[in-house]
Design a protein around this motif. Structure first.
Motif, short mmCIF file in Angstrom:
data_model
loop_
_atom_site.label_atom_id
_atom_site.label_comp_id
_atom_site.label_asym_id
_atom_site.label_seq_id
_atom_site.Cartn_x
_atom_site.Cartn_y
_atom_site.Cartn_z
N THR A 44 2.53 -12.22 4.93
CA THR A 44 1.08 -12.43 4.84
C THR A 44 0.78 -13.82 5.41
OG1 THR A 44 1.32 -13.47 2.68
CG2 THR A 44 0.81 -11.10 2.69
N GLN A 47 2.28 -16.76 3.35
CA GLN A 47 3.74 -16.90 3.38
C GLN A 47 4.28 -17.05 4.81
OE1 GLN A 47 4.43 -13.46 0.47
NE2 GLN A 47 5.97 -14.88 -0.27
N HIS A 72 -3.21 -3.36 0.61
CA HIS A 72 -3.50 -1.94 0.82
C HIS A 72 -3.19 -1.45 2.24
CE1 HIS A 72 -5.02 -2.06 -3.16
NE2 HIS A 72 -6.11 -2.74 -2.87
N GLY A 98 5.40 -9.77 -0.98
CA GLY A 98 5.11 -8.83 -2.05
C GLY A 98 4.84 -7.44 -1.49
N GLY A 99 4.17 -6.61 -2.30
CA GLY A 99 3.92 -5.23 -1.92
C GLY A 99 3.13 -5.07 -0.62
N SER A 100 2.26 -6.02 -0.32
CA SER A 100 1.44 -5.88 0.90
C SER A 100 2.31 -5.99 2.15
CB SER A 100 0.35 -6.97 0.93
OG SER A 100 -0.50 -6.81 -0.17
N THR A 121 9.37 -10.62 -2.92
CA THR A 121 9.09 -11.92 -3.57
C THR A 121 8.09 -11.81 -4.72
OG1 THR A 121 7.30 -12.51 -2.05
CG2 THR A 121 9.54 -13.12 -1.38
N SER A 122 7.66 -10.58 -5.06
CA SER A 122 6.82 -10.40 -6.25
C SER A 122 7.48 -9.32 -7.11
CB SER A 122 5.39 -10.01 -5.86
OG SER A 122 5.32 -8.63 -5.53
N THR A 129 10.78 2.15 -3.15
CA THR A 129 10.15 3.48 -3.17
C THR A 129 9.97 4.07 -1.77
OG1 THR A 129 7.77 3.01 -2.94
CG2 THR A 129 8.75 2.61 -5.11
N ILE A 131 7.15 5.47 -1.07
CA ILE A 131 5.68 5.66 -1.16
C ILE A 131 4.99 4.66 -0.24
CG2 ILE A 131 3.69 5.71 -2.73
CD1 ILE A 131 5.82 5.81 -5.07
N LYS A 140 -8.33 5.13 0.95
CA LYS A 140 -6.89 4.89 0.77
C LYS A 140 -6.17 6.22 0.63
CE LYS A 140 -3.47 2.29 -1.85
NZ LYS A 140 -3.17 1.14 -2.66
N LEU A 159 13.15 -17.35 -4.16
CA LEU A 159 11.86 -17.10 -3.50
C LEU A 159 10.75 -16.81 -4.50
CD1 LEU A 159 13.06 -14.80 -0.57
CD2 LEU A 159 12.51 -17.23 -0.47
P1 NAD Z 1 0.68 -8.97 -2.42
O1 NAD Z 1 1.88 -8.56 -1.67
O2 NAD Z 1 -0.65 -8.77 -1.79
O3 NAD Z 1 0.86 -10.52 -2.78
C1 NAD Z 1 -0.24 -11.26 -3.31
C2 NAD Z 1 -0.22 -12.66 -2.71
O4 NAD Z 1 0.88 -13.37 -3.25
C3 NAD Z 1 -0.04 -12.63 -1.18
O5 NAD Z 1 -0.82 -13.65 -0.62
C4 NAD Z 1 1.43 -12.96 -1.02
O6 NAD Z 1 1.72 -13.53 0.21
C5 NAD Z 1 1.65 -13.91 -2.17
N1 NAD Z 1 3.03 -13.97 -2.63
C6 NAD Z 1 3.88 -12.93 -2.86
N2 NAD Z 1 5.05 -13.41 -3.31
C7 NAD Z 1 4.95 -14.75 -3.37
C8 NAD Z 1 5.82 -15.81 -3.79
N3 NAD Z 1 7.03 -15.55 -4.27
N4 NAD Z 1 5.38 -17.06 -3.72
C9 NAD Z 1 4.13 -17.34 -3.29
N5 NAD Z 1 3.24 -16.39 -2.90
C10 NAD Z 1 3.65 -15.12 -2.94
O7 NAD Z 1 0.59 -8.33 -3.88
P2 NAD Z 1 1.62 -7.42 -4.70
O8 NAD Z 1 1.00 -7.27 -6.04
O9 NAD Z 1 2.99 -7.92 -4.57
O10 NAD Z 1 1.56 -6.03 -3.95
C11 NAD Z 1 0.39 -5.24 -3.97
C12 NAD Z 1 0.41 -4.24 -2.85
O11 NAD Z 1 1.62 -3.50 -2.93
C13 NAD Z 1 -0.72 -3.25 -2.91
O12 NAD Z 1 -1.18 -3.00 -1.61
C14 NAD Z 1 -0.07 -2.01 -3.50
O13 NAD Z 1 -0.72 -0.82 -3.13
C15 NAD Z 1 1.33 -2.10 -2.95
N6 NAD Z 1 2.35 -1.44 -3.78
C16 NAD Z 1 2.96 -0.35 -3.26
C17 NAD Z 1 3.94 0.31 -3.96
C18 NAD Z 1 4.63 1.47 -3.34
O14 NAD Z 1 5.60 1.99 -3.90
N7 NAD Z 1 4.16 1.93 -2.21
C19 NAD Z 1 4.32 -0.14 -5.23
C20 NAD Z 1 3.69 -1.26 -5.74
C21 NAD Z 1 2.72 -1.91 -5.01
#
Ligand code: NAD
Length: 355
Positions: A44, A47, A72, A98-100, A121-122, A129, A131, A140, A159
């Motif tokens: 993103t 990061q 998303h 993270g998930g994005s 990293t989240s 998965t 998915i 969506k 991380l």
């Molecule tokens: P995200 O990936 O959007 O992260 C949120 C923010 O935190 C971003 O700006 C990211 O860069 C930052 N970030 C992440 N890790 C960090 C770290 N260690 N240090 C500093 N900043 C960090 O949010 P999320 O909650 O991780 O993921 C959500 C997304 O994942 C959604 O789009 C969701 O639909 C998807 N998701 C998909 C599945 C699947 O199986 N398909 C499962 C769970 C989530």
């Protein structure tokens, strides 16, 4: 309590997982193991620095970086990333985030057939998965396919030390939601159930410590282990009411993913606890009440508790209940629109579930 089942299908776990401090340094080796030599590194915008640093460490193995991953997985971002992938002459992707970001890696992998190394990293749990949820024109859609699953997942505890506390807490509850739903999934097997119960115990015991000291390496390692367990369980079972509602509220009302999961979980879990004995061990873990115990943990850790605080209105709840009833899916407890509306009202007000 044993997780014995008189009959089940265990599909196996295909993904290779590297867990521990400093494992980021193994990315290059893993790319080589997969037989590739030109990786596009995805992140993103916040990061981007970490992505650039990884690309520098990878040297010739890095074909370039693409730093526009967004929540998303918008298709227009994927299209730009695919153009960058082609231009760079890449032969695989590394998602760092993270998930994005992992969602973007999956979107590229399923379209090109390329291999994907995910560095998670989240605690959201996308990495293990099959998915993929994508958005286009405000809608969506979610699909499952083996080509979506990353080949390698790396969990480097270092991380996660900088993951902001608020995000860490919400993300951990997002993970817990996967474990709860995996326990009562119609296609649960003893392995996913054992992983889910272990994960819920780890999250219960670790979240308060992490909320007290977000730079506690031991707590971070345990939480990341819990997240891996939850993601793995989710990757091999069907989702039910909780994920459906989170999907409706996140997708149709543009609410933040982790917040929505964290707020809904005590209410969906409490509701379903009234319809299955599969959550009895969770009640044991959480002081006798599934929903109440999860709500207490969320409150104690400083998680958001009210959908109202995200900006949802009561009229939105009417619409959400209606949308959630449109498609049928399995759930351990039958429900109608009134049940869902009541559940959403409680989540909107942030009241402690009794069950
Ligand atoms: P995200 O990936 O959007 O992260 C949120 C923010 O935190 C971003 O700006 C990211 O860069 C930052 N970030 C992440 N890790 C960090 C770290 N260690 N240090 C500093 N900043 C960090 O949010 P999320 O909650 O991780 O993921 C959500 C997304 O994942 C959604 O789009 C969701 O639909 C998807 N998701 C998909 C599945 C699947 O199986 N398909 C499962 C769970 C989530």
């Amino acid at each position: 309590m044993t997780q014995f089942q008189p009959g089940f299908l265990f599909p196996g776990i295909e993904t290779r997982v590297l867990f521990g401090q400093g494992t980021l340094a193994k990315v290059g080796e893993e790319i080589g193991r997969l037989g590739h030599g030109r990786a596009l590194v995805l992140t993103t915008p916040p990061q981007a620095g970490d992505g650039e640093a990884l690309a520098k460490d990878l040297g010739d193995i890095a074909a370039g970086t693409f730093t526009e991953a967004a929540m998303h997985t918008p298709v227009e971002v994927t299209e730009r990333a695919l153009a960058a992938y082609e231009t760079a002459g890449a032969d695989c992707v590394v998602s760092l985030g993270g998930g994005s970001t992992i969602g973007l890696g999956k979107a590229i992998a399923t379209r090109t057939g390329c291999d994907h190394v995910a560095v998670s990293t989240s605690y959201a749990g996308s990495e293990m998965t099959d998915i993929l949820g994508e958005t286009q024109g405000g809608e969506k859609t979610t699909r499952r396919d083996p080509s979506i699953r990353p080949e390698v997942v790396i969990y480097d505890v270092d991380l996660t030390l900088g993951l902001p506390l608020e995000m860490s807490v919400k993300s951990a509850l997002n993970a817990a939601a996967h474990a709860v739903e995996a326990l009562y999934a119609p296609d649960a097997n003893p392995v996913t159930s054992l992983m889910s119960l272990e994960a819920l115990e780890v999250i219960r015991d670790t979240l308060p410590a992490l909320a007290e000291n977000p730079r506690d390496v031991e707590a971070r390692a345990r939480m990341l282990y819990g997240a891996w367990l939850c993601s793995t369980a989710l990757g091999y079972v069907a989702m039910s009411l909780h994920h459906k509602l989170a999907h409706v509220i996140g997708g149709s009302f543009d609410m933040p993913h982790a917040d929505t999961h964290a707020i809904l979980l005590p209410h969906t879990a409490g509701f379903n606890a009234g319809g299955t004995d599969k959550l009895a061990p969770v009640a044991d873990l959480f002081g006798g009440s599934v929903g109440g115990g999860l709500w207490d943990l969320a409150k104690r850790s400083g998680a958001p508790l009210r959908l109202a605080d995200l900006g949802l209105t009561e009229a939105d709840l009417d619409r959400a209940a209606e949308i959630a009833l449109k498609n049928k899916y399995e759930n351990p407890r039958p429900f109608d629109e009134r049940d869902i509306r009541e559940l959403l009202q409680a989540a909107w007000e942030g009241t402690r579930p009794a069950n």
